[in-house]
Scaffold this active site. Structure first.
Site, PDB file in Angstrom:
ATOM      1  CG  PHE A 182      -0.123   0.598   2.673  1.00 25.64           C
ATOM      2  CD1 PHE A 182       0.003   1.791   2.775  1.00 25.64           C
ATOM      3  CD2 PHE A 182       0.180  -0.427   3.359  1.00 25.64           C
ATOM      4  CE1 PHE A 182       0.657   2.042   3.893  1.00 25.64           C
ATOM      5  CE2 PHE A 182       1.067  -0.126   4.574  1.00 25.64           C
ATOM      6  CZ  PHE A 182       0.950   1.333   4.780  1.00 25.64           C
ATOM      7  CD  GLU A 213      -5.611  -6.069   0.266  1.00 26.67           C
ATOM      8  OE1 GLU A 213      -4.691  -5.991  -0.655  1.00 26.67           O
ATOM      9  OE2 GLU A 213      -5.482  -6.890   0.992  1.00 26.67           O
ATOM     10  NE  ARG A 214      -3.418  -2.346   3.789  1.00 24.77           N
ATOM     11  CZ  ARG A 214      -2.860  -2.358   4.783  1.00 24.77           C
ATOM     12  NH1 ARG A 214      -2.865  -1.892   5.920  1.00 24.77           N
ATOM     13  NH2 ARG A 214      -1.588  -3.225   4.873  1.00 24.77           N
ATOM     14  CB  CYS A 241      10.492  -0.411   2.562  1.00 27.38           C
ATOM     15  SG  CYS A 241      11.214  -0.191   1.289  1.00 27.38           S
ATOM     16  CB  SER A 247       4.840  -7.427   5.336  1.00 26.15           C
ATOM     17  OG  SER A 247       3.875  -8.324   5.105  1.00 26.15           O
TER      18      SER A 247
END
Ligand code: NAD
Length: 506
Positions: free
Chosen positions: A155, A182-183, A287, A232
């Site tokens: 996302f 999907e976010r 990240c 993640s």
């Protein structure tokens, strides 16, 4: 009178068209700055994913067979459309991710670097040729596209990461299926329209929206040749292991826990400014964000904290609609709660809070998913806040007595995405860059993200598989090398039969 928000029902982009979800399952898309639901994204069924893969497979041969120059021409048009639609893209990214406009613009610009590199794909997929390796035999190695390939994105970079994962794949002749987060699905759907306008043939770019059901079909379906994943660490590991089990080429980038080592000789004012942007920008949802500050020596730590305290307390948190804001919300209510829980737990484990982002008015009163900038001192290895990636603005200080201790701790950590050292001592910097076991290293650079034409990836639990994002390695990852040995005999020549293994000495 309260205004009712119109909740959009989003689609997939399959075969060059927006296709409504058939599955009946949807996920809410939020505006993280207001906490409101703004759209519903369809979650594809296995059958819908299979249908999209079939369309991509059917489109692939004609795209593979198009000249590299014609393919590059479409990528150039796409690149121009990205810049022409910059404002619309910024608006979408801010709305669905909560980033500030300046941050969204930076992300788009960095994403475009990957498209620029893809425009040069003909150069990167040039093969090798040797003449007369045996009796009238020439040998060449050429790079061919893989076929249908998939990208699964996170996302936190609604456009930069998908562009980095897919631009080269398309340019070298593959048909790409993007499973967007999907976010933040709206940006990916808008990008689909730009590919269409650029003249990309239908079926070469697909956006399938969905959750783990859609991902699992991409991992298992024998028509999908390669998987590029960013997200993640636990999911990256799952993707790598499952994709490999089903015979796919996989690169899976995971999370980061990035350190900034500060030597006693560093300019601490400069360090503080660098740290603040790199640590709290995008509400720390990068990240490559700096998670942990490692000052060398107690005095360095104390002086640095004095400078930082004032700067951090002056940061402004709020919605992207306010141009004064330094950073916005985290992505969801659940994320907000987990960041606050991580701060609470660090205190229970013996750390001390220097700046407390839980206490801001906006955190307590707004429906948006805000967490203020938090700095936690006396963090130690073994504490949750040190070991786990916290995807929100709770940052740590780990005091170390020496550079050797900093290197040791960083190398022992499970994650190895990015790291940086601030110093004016060349020998210390050289020791650090040589001995550190991390994929992307900075020296007096706060976020050492390589430019688009260099390879990007971490080590250890930050990457599973051998490929890189961005960079020329993408051209290798999305092609397979075929080596052809060919002989064209003159009509009078007759070699007869030979039963010995060919030695090429004749
Ligand atoms: P995530 O792992 O939750 O999701 C990433 C993608 O995987 C999404 O498309 C999601 O739908 C899918 N997914 C989630 N759970 C799944 C499951 N159980 N099975 C199959 N698919 C699943 O990551 P996120 O929260 O969207 O993104 C943030 C994470 O991504 C952070 O850890 C961040 O460090 C990492 N990240 C890494 C890099 C890098 O270059 N190393 C870049 C950006 C983000």
């Amino acid at each position: 009178m309260t205004e009712t928000i119109k909740i959009k029902e989003l689609s997939h982009f399959i075969g060059g068209e927006m296709i409504a979800g058939q599955n009946g399952r949807f996920s809410d898309v939020f505006n993280p700055s207001s906490g409101e639901v703004i759209a519903k994204v369809p979650l594809a069924s296995i059958e819908e994913v299979k249908g999209a893969i079939d369309k991509a497979k059917a489109a692939f041969p004609a795209w593979r067979d198009l000249s590299v120059a014609r393919r590059a021409d479409i990528v150039i048009k796409f690149r121009n459309l990205l810049t022409e639609n910059m404002d619309a893209l910024i608006d979408l990214i801010c709305t669905e991710s909560g980033k500030t406009a300046e941050d969204a613009k930076g992300e788009i610009t960095r994403g475009i670097e990957s498209v620029d590199l893809a425009i040069g794909a003909p150069h990167l997929v040039k093969g090798e040729y040797s003449v007369n390796v045996g009796g009238q035999i020439n040998v060449y190695s050429a790079k061919y596209p893989l076929g249908v390939v998939a990208a699964i994105s996170p996302f936190n970079f609604p456009i930069m990461v998908p562009l980095a994962q897919t631009s080269m794949a398309i340019a070298v002749g593959n048909a790409v299926i993007l499973k967007a987060s999907e976010r933040v699905p709206m940006t990916a759907l808008f990008v689909s329209e730009l590919w269409k306008k650029a003249g990309l043939p239908d079926g070469i770019w697909t956006v399938i929206n969905g959750d783990k059901d859609a991902v699992n079909e991409l991992l298992r379906n024998p028509e999908v040749q390669a998987i590029s994943f960013v997200g993640s660490t636990p999911v990256a590991q799952y993707i790598y292991e499952t994709g490999a089990k089903y015979g796919k080429r996989v690169t899976a980038l995971g999370g980061g826990k990035n350190n900034m080592v500060v030597m006693p000789d560093a300019d601490l004012e400069q360090v503080a400014n660098s740290f603040i942007g790199a640590a709290y920008g995008a509400a720390s949802q990068r990240c490559m964000a700096i998670s942990t500050l490692m000052p060398v020596g107690e005095e360095t730590a104390d002086r640095l904290i004095m400078i930082l305290k004032e700067k951090i307390n002056a940061l402004k948190v709020g919605a992207y609609t306010d141009e004064e804001v330094d950073f916005g919300p985290v992505i969801s209510q659940q994320s907000k709660e987990s960041v606050i829980a991580a701060i609470d737990k660090s205190v229970e484990e013996g750390a001390t809070v220097v700046c407390d982002g839980r206490e801001l008015e906006i955190v307590k009163e707004s429906n948006g998913f805000f967490v203020g900038p938090t700095l936690i001192d006396h963090v130690k290895p073994g504490m949750d806040i040190y070991e786990q990636e916290v995807f929100g603005p709770a940052r740590n200080i780990v005091r170390v007595p020496s550079l050797e201790e900093a290197i040791k701790l960083i190398n022992e950590h499970e994650l190895g995405n990015g790291v940086t050292i601030f110093t004016n001592d060349g020998a210390a910097a050289r020791k650090f860059t040589t001995e550190i076991d991390v994929g992307m290293v900075g020296v007096n650079v706060p976020i050492p993200i390589p430019v688009g034409y260099h390879n990007f990836a971490g080590f250890k639990g930050s990457r599973f598989g051998e490929g890189h994002m961005f960079g020329p390695d993408q051209a290798r990852f999305f092609t397979k090398t075929k080596t052809v040995s060919e002989r064209w005999l003159t009509s009078s020549a007759n070699t007869g039969s030979t039963f010995a293994f060919p030695s090429n000495n004749d």
